[in-house]
Scaffold this motif. Sequence first.
Motif, short mmCIF file in Angstrom:
data_model
loop_
_atom_site.label_atom_id
_atom_site.label_comp_id
_atom_site.label_asym_id
_atom_site.label_seq_id
_atom_site.Cartn_x
_atom_site.Cartn_y
_atom_site.Cartn_z
N UNK A 6 0.86 -1.18 0.00
CA UNK A 6 0.00 0.00 0.00
C UNK A 6 0.90 1.23 0.00
N UNK A 7 0.73 2.09 -1.00
CA UNK A 7 1.56 3.28 -1.15
C UNK A 7 0.65 4.49 -1.41
N UNK A 54 -3.99 6.24 -3.95
CA UNK A 54 -3.40 5.05 -3.35
C UNK A 54 -2.99 4.10 -4.47
N UNK A 55 -1.79 3.57 -4.36
CA UNK A 55 -1.29 2.54 -5.26
C UNK A 55 -1.21 1.24 -4.45
N UNK A 56 -1.86 0.19 -4.95
CA UNK A 56 -1.77 -1.12 -4.33
C UNK A 56 -1.00 -2.02 -5.28
N UNK A 79 9.03 11.23 2.89
CA UNK A 79 8.78 10.05 3.71
C UNK A 79 7.49 9.38 3.25
N UNK A 80 7.52 8.69 2.12
CA UNK A 80 6.27 8.10 1.59
C UNK A 80 5.77 6.94 2.46
N UNK A 81 4.47 6.80 2.51
CA UNK A 81 3.84 5.66 3.18
C UNK A 81 3.97 4.45 2.27
N UNK A 82 4.70 3.44 2.73
CA UNK A 82 4.89 2.20 1.99
C UNK A 82 4.67 1.07 3.00
N UNK A 83 3.55 0.37 2.89
CA UNK A 83 3.20 -0.68 3.85
C UNK A 83 3.08 -2.01 3.15
#
Length: 105
Positions: A6-7, A54-56, A79-83
Motif C-alpha cells: 500500500x503506497x 493510493x497505489x496497491x 517520507x512516503x507511506x509504503x506498507x
Amino acid sequence: MLVLIYITCQDKSEAKNIANTLLKMRLCGCCNIIDEIDSMYWWENKIESDEESVLIVKTIESKIDDIIAKVKQIHSYDNPCILAIPTLKISDDYRDFIEKEVDGD
C-alpha cells in the motif's frame, strides 16, 4: 507468500508512474490505483489534510525490499507511506498468475 504493498501518492499521475516502473522491472504482477482519497495526518507538529491517490502493488515477499528502495528513489514525498501487507488466503490461480509475472527468486 504474496503481499500487497500500500503506497500513498501525491496524485494519480505519480501512482501510474510508480506502477509502470515497478511493472517494467518485474517487481510486481499487478497494480491498482485508487484516485482522490482524503488523507489526514500529523506532519511537523500539526494536522494536515490532502487529496492523494493510493497505489496497491501485488507481489511476492522476496520483492518487498526492492520495491521499497525503488519507490523511495522515485517518489515525490520525503517520507512516503509504503506498507507491506501479508495475504492470508489467495486463490491458487491468482497466486500462480502473480508468481509467473514477477521475476521470482
